[in-house]
Design an enzyme around this catalytic site. Structure first.
Site: not given
Length: 574
Positions: A199-201
Site C-alpha cells: 500500500t501507498r495509502n
C-alpha cells in the site's frame, strides 16, 4: 519456511567484514562520485540489500533491452522494471565514466558513500521506447513518464555495485527490515505462510477486512508492507501513513500481522509494477501477495481514460505465478454492507443489497472541512492521526501575496491585514514587507532581474515554511515579473502544507503612486539617481492570474482589507 529468493540466491551485497568495509570506504573517498537522486537512492538500497535480486547492480544495456522487450534479464530471469543509473554528457566527461571505471555513489542527504559501481557500459536512452514498453504509453499524464522525460538524464550507466554502507535512517528504524532480516523475523516467530499487502495509502476498515480475509483463505499470517520511498505525487506523507498503520495493528488478532517498511521508488506502472512488487516480496520471504483492483495504477490519461484496466495487473501476475513461485491473492474492491455491519468484495454482494462507500476524494473533503468520518469507514485512532496531519481549512495556514508598484499601498494594506487577522485569532500572523525582507534576508542583493528572482525565492521559502506550520503569512514585495510570481505560487502551493496561496494585485496606477510618493523615489529614478526602478526604467508585468485586484486610488484600506477577509472566508479559512 520462507519463500526462495528470485533467481535462487538472495543477492545481499552488504559487507559485514569490518576490514573490507573500511577498505571500501577509504577507496570511495578517492574515486569520482555521483550524488544520487532520491529515486536512485531507493533503487540502490534495494539492490544492495537483495530486494531486487537477482540484480547485483544497475542494468547494463543487454539486461535493459531484455527487460523492455520481454521482461527478462540476459540470464533468463523475469524482471519487468528497468533499474537504471542515469547520467548526462557532462558527468560522463567530467568523471571519465567508461568501461572499467569505478565510481562512488553517494547519499544526497548526508553525502555518505553507499556503494561503488564498476562500470560495464554506458548507453543512450530512448525515452519514448522505454515509456511505451514499460508503461504502455508516452502520455505525460502518467507521473513516471513525466519523470522519465523531465528528470531522467540521457545516458544510463550499467555495472555491478559493491556496498560501502547502508543508507542512514532516523525514522521508524525498528520497522526497516532488509530481506535477510525479515526472513529471520519470520523464522523466529514461526511464520511459514505469509500474505503481503502492498500500500501507498492510509489503511481503513476495508483494508483490515481484506487482509484478514486473505489470511483466513490461505491459512497464513499478514505482512503489512507499505512503500515509504517515492510514491505518487500528492500522496499522504509516509510519516502520517506509518502512524496510521501502527494505530491499526492492534485491530488484528494477536500474532496475525506484522508491519515492515519498504523503501521503494514506485513507478505507478500498473501490470508490470504488480509483477515487480511480487518479485520484491518473494525476495523478502513472502509466500502470497495481494493484488487488488487497479494495482499501482496512475489514474487517468490525458484523454480522461484509465491507463490500465482494473484487473490487468491480476491477469499479468497470474500468467507468471508458477514461474515466480509466489501465489497471488486476487481481490476486488471491498464495500460496506450496513444491514450486517460488514465488508464484502463487490463481486460477492447479492444484487439489490444496500452498500456504502467513501471515495478518496470524499475522504479528503471531509478532512479538509472537518466533516464527520463514520466509524463504519475507519477507526477513531486512524481518523485522529489523519486530522492531526491534515487539519480542516480553519486551522490551515495560508499566504496572501501582495504585488504592485512601489508606493501602491501594499504596505498599508499588509499592516491593516495583520491587525485584522490578529483580531480574528486562531493562528499566528507573519508579515513579510518588501523593505524588511531586503534588509534582513537579501541585503546583498541588488535589483537586477536575477537578484529580484532570488529575493522572491527567499520570500517564498519563508512563506511556505510558515504556511505549512499553520500561520497566516502576508508578503508584500513588488514582485514585478510574472516568472517570479509563478515561482512563489509554485513553491508555496507545493511545500506549504495545504498550499493555500492567494495572489493579490494592488493595481494602483503609476501616476497615483508617483504623485503620492513622499520619499521622492520616483523623482530620483526619473533623474537617473536610482537605476532599475520598477515603473520608470524597469517593467512591471501585470498579473493575469490574480485572485483579487484592488486599487488604493479608488478604494480605502478598510474596503480592501474587508474584500481580502471575504476572500479568505469564502475558502473557509476564517
Amino acid at each position: 519456511m520462507a519463500n526462495a529468493p528470485h533467481g535462487g540466491v538472495l543477492k545481499d551485497l552488504l559487507v559485514r567484514d569490518a576490514p573490507i568495509a573500511a577498505q571500501l570506504r577509504q577507496e570511495a573517498d578517492t574515486l569520482p562520485e555521483i550524488v544520487l537522486t532520491e529515486r536512485q537512492l531507493c533503487d540502490l538500497e534495494l539492490i544492495i540489500n537483495g530486494g531486487f535480486s537477482p540484480l547485483q547492480g544497475f542494468m547494463n544495456q543487454t539486461d535493459y533491452n531484455g527487460c523492455l522487450d520481454n521482461m527478462r534479464l540476459a540470464d533468463g530471469n523475469l524482471f519487468p522494471m528497468p533499474i537504471t543509473l542515469d547520467v548526462d554528457e557532462q558527468q560522463i566527461e567530467a568523471l571519465k565514466i567508461q568501461q572499467g571505471a569505478r565510481i562512488a555513489l553517494r547519499d544526497p542527504r548526508d553525502d555518505n558513500a553507499i556503494a561503488i559501481i564498476t562500470v560495464t557500459d554506458v548507453y543512450a536512452v530512448d525515452k519514448v521506447r522505454e515509456a511505451t514498453a514499460v508503461f504502455g504509453s508516452d502520455d505525460l499524464a502518467h507521473p513516471a513518464i513525466t519523470y522519465l522525460h523531465k528528470s531522467v538524464k540521457n545516458f544510463y550507466v550499467g555495472g555491478d555495485v559493491q556496498a560501502v554502507s547502508k543508507p542512514a535512517y532516523y525514522d521508524y528504524v525498528a520497522l526497516r527490515y532488509t530481506p535477510a532480516e525479515l526472513r529471520q523475523h519470520f523464522a523466529k516467530i514461526s511464520w511459514r505462510k505469509v500474505v503481503a499487502f502492498q500500500t501507498r495509502n492510509p489503511m481503513h476498515r476495508a483494508h483490515r477486512e481484506l487482509t484478514v480475509r486473505a489470511a483466513r483463505q490461505r491459512q497464513a499470517n499478514v505482512l503489512i508492507h507499505p512503500v515509504v520511498g517515492m510514491t505518487k505525487p500528492g500522496d499522504v506523507d509516509h510519516y502520517t501513513r506509518v502512524r496510521v498503520y501502527q494505530s491499526l495493528m492492534p485491530r488484528y488478532p494477536n500474532g496475525m500481522a506484522t508491519l515492515a517498511l519498504l523503501p521503494l521508488a514506485m513507478r505507478m506502472g500498473g501490470p508490470r509494477e504488480a509483477l515487480w512488487h511480487a518479485i520484491i516480496r518473494k525476495n523478502f520471504g513472502v509466500t502470497h501477495f495481494i493484488v487488488g483492483r487497479d494495482h499501482a495504477g496512475p489514474g487517468k490519461d490525458s484523454s480522461g481514460k484509465d491507463f490500465y484496466g482494473p484487473y490487468d495487473a491480476q491477469t499479468l501476475v497470474t500468467k507468471y505465478t508458477e514461474e515466480l513461485g509466489i501465489e497471488m491473492v486476487p481481490f476486488q474492491q471491498m464495500t460496506y454492507i450496513p444491514s450486517t455491519d460488514e465488508y464484502q468484495p463487490v463481486d460477492e454482494v447479492t444484487p439489490g443489497t444496500q452498500t456504502m462507500d467513501i471515495s478518496g476524494t470524499e475522504l479528503r473533503r471531509r478532512l479538509r472541512t472537518g466533516a464527520a468520518i463514520p466509524d463504519w469507514f475507519s477507526y477513531e485512532s486512524v481518523v485522529k492521526t489523519l486530522r492531526e496531519s491534515y487539519p480542516p481549512k480553519a486551522k490551515q495556514g495560508f499566504t496572501l501575496f501582495l504585488t504592485g508598484l512601489h508606493n501602491s499601498g501594499k504596505d498599508q494594506i499588509a499592516r491593516a491585514l495583520q491587525v485584522k487577522l490578529n483580531e480574528q485569532g486562531g493562528r499566528s500572523v507573519s508579515l513579510l514587507l518588501g523593505e524588511t525582507v531586503r534588509s534582513e534576508l537579501s541585503s546583498e542583493l541588488g535589483f537586477s532581474p536575477d537578484d529580484r528572482q532570488k529575493n522572491i525565492q527567499r520570500i517564498s521559502f519563508v512563506a511556505a515554511e510558515l504556511t505549512r506550520a499553520g500561520a497566516a503569512v502576508i508578503a508584500a514585495p513588488i514582485a514585478p515579473y510574472e516568472k517570479s510570481r509563478a515561482t512563489a505560487r509554485d513553491i508555496i502551493t507545493k511545500t506549504g502544507g495545504a498550499g493555500n496561496f492567494f495572489l493579490i494585485h494592488v493595481a494602483t496606477p503609476l501616476e497615483y503612486c508617483e504623485a503620492t510618493d513622499r520619499k521622492g523615489n520616483y523623482a530620483k529614478a526619473r533623474a537617473g539617481q536610482i537605476k532599475g526602478f520598477t515603473g520608470v526604467d524597469d517593467v512591471y508585468e501585470e498579473p493575469t492570474d490574480a485572485d483579487l485586484v484592488v486599487d488604493i486610488s479608488r478604494q480605502s484600506v478598510a474596503e480592501i482589507t474587508h474584500s481580502i477577509i471575504l476572500l479568505l472566508e469564502a475558502q473557509s479559512l476564517i
